[in-house]
Design a protein around this motif. Structure first.
Motif, PDB file in Angstrom:
ATOM      1  N   GLU A 285       0.832  -1.218   0.000  1.00  0.00           N
ATOM      2  CA  GLU A 285       0.000   0.000   0.000  1.00  0.00           C
ATOM      3  C   GLU A 285       0.859   1.259   0.000  1.00  0.00           C
ATOM      4  OE1 GLU A 285      -3.560   0.531   2.160  1.00  0.00           O
ATOM      5  OE2 GLU A 285      -4.099  -1.588   2.060  1.00  0.00           O
ATOM      6  N   ARG A 286       1.966   1.228   0.695  1.00  0.00           N
ATOM      7  CA  ARG A 286       2.877   2.383   0.706  1.00  0.00           C
ATOM      8  C   ARG A 286       3.413   2.644  -0.705  1.00  0.00           C
ATOM      9  NH1 ARG A 286       6.651   0.705   4.288  1.00  0.00           N
ATOM     10  NH2 ARG A 286       5.074   0.896   5.898  1.00  0.00           N
ATOM     11  N   THR A 287       3.755   1.591  -1.413  1.00  0.00           N
ATOM     12  CA  THR A 287       4.251   1.735  -2.786  1.00  0.00           C
ATOM     13  C   THR A 287       3.154   2.271  -3.698  1.00  0.00           C
ATOM     14  OG1 THR A 287       5.809  -0.072  -2.418  1.00  0.00           O
ATOM     15  CG2 THR A 287       5.340   0.514  -4.705  1.00  0.00           C
ATOM     16  N   ILE A 288       1.957   1.759  -3.556  1.00  0.00           N
ATOM     17  CA  ILE A 288       0.834   2.259  -4.354  1.00  0.00           C
ATOM     18  C   ILE A 288       0.597   3.738  -4.042  1.00  0.00           C
ATOM     19  CG2 ILE A 288      -1.673   2.089  -4.680  1.00  0.00           C
ATOM     20  CD1 ILE A 288      -1.301  -0.985  -4.236  1.00  0.00           C
ATOM     21  N   GLY A 289       0.725   4.120  -2.793  1.00  0.00           N
ATOM     22  CA  GLY A 289       0.593   5.526  -2.401  1.00  0.00           C
ATOM     23  C   GLY A 289       1.642   6.401  -3.056  1.00  0.00           C
ATOM     24  N   LYS A 290       2.864   5.880  -3.171  1.00  0.00           N
ATOM     25  CA  LYS A 290       3.932   6.642  -3.839  1.00  0.00           C
ATOM     26  C   LYS A 290       3.627   6.819  -5.322  1.00  0.00           C
ATOM     27  CE  LYS A 290       7.687   5.226  -0.760  1.00  0.00           C
ATOM     28  NZ  LYS A 290       8.948   4.463  -0.687  1.00  0.00           N
ATOM     29  N   VAL A 291       3.034   5.803  -5.948  1.00  0.00           N
ATOM     30  CA  VAL A 291       2.625   5.929  -7.353  1.00  0.00           C
ATOM     31  C   VAL A 291       1.563   7.014  -7.466  1.00  0.00           C
ATOM     32  CG1 VAL A 291       1.458   4.779  -9.275  1.00  0.00           C
ATOM     33  CG2 VAL A 291       3.213   3.553  -7.983  1.00  0.00           C
ATOM     34  N   ALA A 292       0.560   6.962  -6.595  1.00  0.00           N
ATOM     35  CA  ALA A 292      -0.524   7.955  -6.628  1.00  0.00           C
ATOM     36  C   ALA A 292       0.007   9.366  -6.390  1.00  0.00           C
ATOM     37  CB  ALA A 292      -1.585   7.596  -5.592  1.00  0.00           C
TER      38      ALA A 292
ATOM     39  N   ILE B 124       0.055   1.272 -15.723  1.00  0.00           N
ATOM     40  CA  ILE B 124       1.127   1.307 -14.731  1.00  0.00           C
ATOM     41  C   ILE B 124       1.532  -0.148 -14.539  1.00  0.00           C
ATOM     42  CG2 ILE B 124       1.715   1.775 -12.329  1.00  0.00           C
ATOM     43  CD1 ILE B 124      -0.187   4.188 -12.538  1.00  0.00           C
ATOM     44  N   HIS B 125       2.801  -0.403 -14.745  1.00  0.00           N
ATOM     45  CA  HIS B 125       3.321  -1.768 -14.715  1.00  0.00           C
ATOM     46  C   HIS B 125       4.012  -2.016 -13.384  1.00  0.00           C
ATOM     47  CE1 HIS B 125       2.756  -1.944 -19.116  1.00  0.00           C
ATOM     48  NE2 HIS B 125       3.059  -0.661 -19.035  1.00  0.00           N
ATOM     49  N   PHE B 126       3.530  -3.017 -12.663  1.00  0.00           N
ATOM     50  CA  PHE B 126       4.186  -3.452 -11.438  1.00  0.00           C
ATOM     51  C   PHE B 126       5.035  -4.667 -11.763  1.00  0.00           C
ATOM     52  CE2 PHE B 126       0.356  -1.694  -9.033  1.00  0.00           C
ATOM     53  CZ  PHE B 126       1.053  -0.608  -8.524  1.00  0.00           C
TER      54      PHE B 126
ATOM     55  N   ALA C 221       7.327  -0.005  -9.802  1.00  0.00           N
ATOM     56  CA  ALA C 221       6.275   0.502 -10.683  1.00  0.00           C
ATOM     57  C   ALA C 221       6.923   1.280 -11.821  1.00  0.00           C
ATOM     58  CB  ALA C 221       5.322   1.404  -9.908  1.00  0.00           C
ATOM     59  N   PHE C 222       6.433   1.045 -13.039  1.00  0.00           N
ATOM     60  CA  PHE C 222       6.941   1.702 -14.240  1.00  0.00           C
ATOM     61  C   PHE C 222       5.784   2.302 -15.018  1.00  0.00           C
ATOM     62  CE2 PHE C 222      10.012  -1.570 -13.252  1.00  0.00           C
ATOM     63  CZ  PHE C 222      11.236  -0.953 -13.478  1.00  0.00           C
ATOM     64  N   ASP C 223       6.104   3.325 -15.830  1.00  0.00           N
ATOM     65  CA  ASP C 223       5.106   3.870 -16.744  1.00  0.00           C
ATOM     66  C   ASP C 223       5.205   3.130 -18.084  1.00  0.00           C
ATOM     67  OD1 ASP C 223       7.261   4.970 -18.166  1.00  0.00           O
ATOM     68  OD2 ASP C 223       6.827   7.018 -17.564  1.00  0.00           O
ATOM     69  N   ASP C 224       4.429   3.567 -19.062  1.00  0.00           N
ATOM     70  CA  ASP C 224       4.409   2.916 -20.377  1.00  0.00           C
ATOM     71  C   ASP C 224       5.748   2.957 -21.095  1.00  0.00           C
ATOM     72  OD1 ASP C 224       1.743   2.118 -20.374  1.00  0.00           O
ATOM     73  OD2 ASP C 224       1.077   4.074 -21.058  1.00  0.00           O
TER      74      ASP C 224
ATOM     75  N   THR D  94       8.470   4.280  -8.956  1.00  0.00           N
ATOM     76  CA  THR D  94       8.902   4.075  -7.579  1.00  0.00           C
ATOM     77  C   THR D  94       9.339   2.635  -7.398  1.00  0.00           C
ATOM     78  OG1 THR D  94       8.337   4.451  -5.248  1.00  0.00           O
ATOM     79  CG2 THR D  94       6.619   3.496  -6.633  1.00  0.00           C
ATOM     80  N   ARG D  95      10.039   2.387  -6.296  1.00  0.00           N
ATOM     81  CA  ARG D  95      10.570   1.054  -6.008  1.00  0.00           C
ATOM     82  C   ARG D  95      10.552   0.832  -4.502  1.00  0.00           C
ATOM     83  NH1 ARG D  95      14.864  -2.030  -8.537  1.00  0.00           N
ATOM     84  NH2 ARG D  95      14.636  -0.518 -10.215  1.00  0.00           N
ATOM     85  N   SER D  96      10.288  -0.393  -4.118  1.00  0.00           N
ATOM     86  CA  SER D  96      10.371  -0.764  -2.711  1.00  0.00           C
ATOM     87  C   SER D  96      10.779  -2.230  -2.633  1.00  0.00           C
ATOM     88  CB  SER D  96       9.036  -0.539  -1.997  1.00  0.00           C
ATOM     89  OG  SER D  96       8.046  -1.402  -2.511  1.00  0.00           O
ATOM     90  N   VAL D  97      11.041  -2.684  -1.427  1.00  0.00           N
ATOM     91  CA  VAL D  97      11.361  -4.092  -1.202  1.00  0.00           C
ATOM     92  C   VAL D  97      10.323  -4.637  -0.231  1.00  0.00           C
ATOM     93  CG1 VAL D  97      13.037  -5.722  -0.271  1.00  0.00           C
ATOM     94  CG2 VAL D  97      13.821  -3.780  -1.638  1.00  0.00           C
ATOM     95  N   VAL D  98       9.694  -5.716  -0.628  1.00  0.00           N
ATOM     96  CA  VAL D  98       8.736  -6.397   0.224  1.00  0.00           C
ATOM     97  C   VAL D  98       9.484  -7.563   0.855  1.00  0.00           C
ATOM     98  CG1 VAL D  98       6.551  -7.659   0.310  1.00  0.00           C
ATOM     99  CG2 VAL D  98       6.806  -5.692  -1.235  1.00  0.00           C
TER     100      VAL D  98
END
Length: 146
Positions: A12-19, A34-36, A47-50, A56-60
């Motif tokens: 969710e934090r990563t999705i928030g950074k994309v938003a 948006i490509h994860f 996450a990448f654009d077209d 953004t990037r994170s480590v799970v």
């Protein structure tokens, strides 16, 4: 793999950074997806654009060194859940609709479409679609008998 609360928070934090990269008060940009990308060896969630530019990037942590044969299915389920939790935020992003969130493997191959943002279209979760043909056939057969 049972997804932990910490994993959901990291996603969710990563999705928030994309938003955050596409705030609602900014004029909408043209972007179709948006490509994860998830990497089960390193745990990276990117996450990448077209144009394949990193957003953004994170480590799970739970994904590091994951060898589960159903890794991508489980990751897709967790990411989809987090996207649905942040529905209002992602649907308000300043991107021209329709756009979607797509899960890819580390080789940039699409694994699954996770979420489509479009006022006129709804994508039904693939889990719900299992055995739909059988159910519809049984329903039609019952109708024809009556």
């Amino acid at each position: 793999m049972k997804v932990t609360e910490q994993t959901l928070q990291q996603i969710e934090r990563t999705i928030g950074k994309v938003a955050d990269k596409f705030p609602t008060h900014v004029e909408a940009t043209i972007l179709t997806d948006i490509h994860f990308r998830v990497n089960p060896e390193t745990g990276e969630f990117t996450a990448f654009d077209d144009d394949d530019r990193e957003i953004t990037r994170s480590v799970v942590e739970q994904w590091i060194g994951n060898t589960d044969e159903h890794f991508f299915e489980n990751a897709a389920r967790a990411i989809r859940k987090c996207l649905e939790n942040r529905k209002e935020t992602i649907e308000a992003m300043s991107i021209l609709q329709p756009y979607s969130f797509v899960l890819e493997d580390e080789d940039k191959e699409p694994v699954e479409e996770l979420y489509l943002v479009d006022n006129d279209t709804v994508i039904i979760d693939s889990d719900m679609m299992q055995d739909l043909d059988k159910d519809l056939d049984a329903f039609l057969e019952k109708l024809l008998k009556e």
